[in-house]
Design a protein around this motif. Structure first.
Motif, PDB file in Angstrom:
ATOM      1  N   LEU A   1     -19.657  13.394  71.979  1.00 19.83           N
ATOM      2  CA  LEU A   1     -20.800  12.502  71.789  1.00 19.83           C
ATOM      3  C   LEU A   1     -21.503  12.826  70.485  1.00 19.83           C
ATOM      4  O   LEU A   1     -21.619  13.974  70.098  1.00 19.83           O
ATOM      5  N   PHE A   2     -21.979  11.787  69.821  1.00 18.76           N
ATOM      6  CA  PHE A   2     -22.743  11.993  68.592  1.00 18.76           C
ATOM      7  C   PHE A   2     -24.189  11.617  68.860  1.00 18.76           C
ATOM      8  O   PHE A   2     -24.477  10.549  69.395  1.00 18.76           O
ATOM      9  N   PHE A   3     -25.069  12.482  68.512  1.00 25.80           N
ATOM     10  CA  PHE A   3     -26.482  12.165  68.601  1.00 25.80           C
ATOM     11  C   PHE A   3     -27.205  12.941  67.516  1.00 25.80           C
ATOM     12  O   PHE A   3     -26.748  13.976  67.055  1.00 25.80           O
ATOM     13  N   ARG A   4     -28.296  12.377  67.094  1.00 28.62           N
ATOM     14  CA  ARG A   4     -29.086  13.011  66.050  1.00 28.62           C
ATOM     15  C   ARG A   4     -30.550  12.838  66.404  1.00 28.62           C
ATOM     16  O   ARG A   4     -30.995  11.727  66.676  1.00 28.62           O
ATOM     17  N   LEU A   5     -31.266  13.919  66.411  1.00 32.09           N
ATOM     18  CA  LEU A   5     -32.698  13.864  66.683  1.00 32.09           C
ATOM     19  C   LEU A   5     -33.451  13.787  65.371  1.00 32.09           C
ATOM     20  O   LEU A   5     -33.309  14.640  64.511  1.00 32.09           O
ATOM     21  N   ASP A   6     -34.226  12.739  65.205  1.00 38.23           N
ATOM     22  CA  ASP A   6     -35.050  12.575  64.014  1.00 38.23           C
ATOM     23  C   ASP A   6     -36.492  12.819  64.419  1.00 38.23           C
ATOM     24  O   ASP A   6     -37.128  11.981  65.044  1.00 38.23           O
TER      25      ASP A   6
ATOM     26  N   GLU B   1     -42.006  11.808  61.336  1.00 37.89           N
ATOM     27  CA  GLU B   1     -42.956  10.805  61.811  1.00 37.89           C
ATOM     28  C   GLU B   1     -42.536   9.387  61.413  1.00 37.89           C
ATOM     29  O   GLU B   1     -42.670   8.448  62.194  1.00 37.89           O
ATOM     30  N   GLU B   2     -42.010   9.243  60.204  1.00 43.75           N
ATOM     31  CA  GLU B   2     -41.627   7.917  59.733  1.00 43.75           C
ATOM     32  C   GLU B   2     -40.168   7.567  60.054  1.00 43.75           C
ATOM     33  O   GLU B   2     -39.657   6.567  59.573  1.00 43.75           O
ATOM     34  N   LYS B   3     -39.503   8.406  60.859  1.00 40.75           N
ATOM     35  CA  LYS B   3     -38.106   8.179  61.264  1.00 40.75           C
ATOM     36  C   LYS B   3     -37.204   7.990  60.038  1.00 40.75           C
ATOM     37  O   LYS B   3     -36.369   7.099  59.969  1.00 40.75           O
ATOM     38  N   ARG B   4     -37.361   8.874  59.101  1.00 39.38           N
ATOM     39  CA  ARG B   4     -36.646   8.819  57.826  1.00 39.38           C
ATOM     40  C   ARG B   4     -35.133   8.913  57.995  1.00 39.38           C
ATOM     41  O   ARG B   4     -34.387   8.305  57.238  1.00 39.38           O
ATOM     42  N   TYR B   5     -34.658   9.660  58.968  1.00 41.57           N
ATOM     43  CA  TYR B   5     -33.230   9.899  59.120  1.00 41.57           C
ATOM     44  C   TYR B   5     -32.600   9.088  60.256  1.00 41.57           C
ATOM     45  O   TYR B   5     -31.494   9.367  60.674  1.00 41.57           O
TER      46      TYR B   5
ATOM     47  N   ARG C   1     -23.996  13.381  52.043  1.00 45.69           N
ATOM     48  CA  ARG C   1     -22.818  13.715  52.867  1.00 45.69           C
ATOM     49  C   ARG C   1     -23.114  13.478  54.356  1.00 45.69           C
ATOM     50  O   ARG C   1     -22.309  12.889  55.069  1.00 45.69           O
ATOM     51  N   GLU C   2     -24.293  13.903  54.807  1.00 45.34           N
ATOM     52  CA  GLU C   2     -24.660  13.712  56.215  1.00 45.34           C
ATOM     53  C   GLU C   2     -24.814  12.230  56.559  1.00 45.34           C
ATOM     54  O   GLU C   2     -24.379  11.784  57.623  1.00 45.34           O
ATOM     55  N   THR C   3     -25.419  11.464  55.652  1.00 46.34           N
ATOM     56  CA  THR C   3     -25.595  10.031  55.901  1.00 46.34           C
ATOM     57  C   THR C   3     -24.245   9.322  55.978  1.00 46.34           C
ATOM     58  O   THR C   3     -24.023   8.494  56.866  1.00 46.34           O
ATOM     59  N   LEU C   4     -23.348   9.646  55.068  1.00 47.02           N
ATOM     60  CA  LEU C   4     -22.016   9.018  55.102  1.00 47.02           C
ATOM     61  C   LEU C   4     -21.230   9.436  56.345  1.00 47.02           C
ATOM     62  O   LEU C   4     -20.509   8.624  56.929  1.00 47.02           O
ATOM     63  N   ASN C   5     -21.379  10.690  56.760  1.00 45.46           N
ATOM     64  CA  ASN C   5     -20.722  11.128  58.006  1.00 45.46           C
ATOM     65  C   ASN C   5     -21.254  10.348  59.198  1.00 45.46           C
ATOM     66  O   ASN C   5     -20.500   9.942  60.078  1.00 45.46           O
ATOM     67  N   GLU C   6     -22.556  10.135  59.229  1.00 47.67           N
ATOM     68  CA  GLU C   6     -23.153   9.368  60.321  1.00 47.67           C
ATOM     69  C   GLU C   6     -22.662   7.919  60.284  1.00 47.67           C
ATOM     70  O   GLU C   6     -22.358   7.329  61.326  1.00 47.67           O
ATOM     71  N   MET C   7     -22.543   7.364  59.092  1.00 44.72           N
ATOM     72  CA  MET C   7     -22.018   5.998  58.972  1.00 44.72           C
ATOM     73  C   MET C   7     -20.571   5.917  59.450  1.00 44.72           C
ATOM     74  O   MET C   7     -20.173   4.931  60.064  1.00 44.72           O
TER      75      MET C   7
END
Length: 122
Positions: A35-40, A43-47, A86-92
């Motif tokens: 499972l993939f999950f990411r906790l952001d 406050e502005e939910k930037r990630y 790198r993290e953003t592209l991995n999430e994509m």
């Protein structure tokens, strides 16, 4: 002095507890890989990727290749950018599956070599 009868049951209980802890850790590891999950917690939910972006990534008609010119040794500010990209592209890739990221050094582009060198000196 002979061992008391309490000792074997305590050893057995400790062994069962140890095996149970190992089993739970292995289960968490297995589930975490599936499972993939990411906790952001910003406050502005930037990630956090928006639902529209997730839907777009899931409905890509063909594979998309992204070339990132952030490979190599950089100052600390660029290293943070390098890791964030790198993290953003991995999430994509997780959400879309049709994203292929390649990483290259900007210094491999002859026209940008001098410009990059001037930026790195700042």
């Amino acid at each position: 002095m002979p061992e008391s009868p309490i000792q074997p049951s305590r050893k057995r209980r400790d062994l069962i507890r140890f095996l149970l802890i190992i089993g739970v850790l292995l289960l968490f590891n297995f589930v975490g890989q599936r499972l993939f999950f990411r906790l952001d917690l910003t406050e502005e939910k930037r990630y956090t990727m928006s639902p529209a972006t997730k839907q777009l990534l899931q409905n890509l008609p063909e594979p998309v290749t992204v070339t990132v010119y952030l490979d190599g040794e950089f100052p600390p500010a660029f290293r943070r950018l390098q890791q964030a990209v790198r993290e953003t592209l991995n999430e994509m890739q997780v959400y879309g599956g049709q994203i292929c990221a390649t990483y290259s050094s900007i210094l491999r582009l002859p026209t940008l070599r001098r410009h990059a060198a001037s930026i790195m000196k700042r």
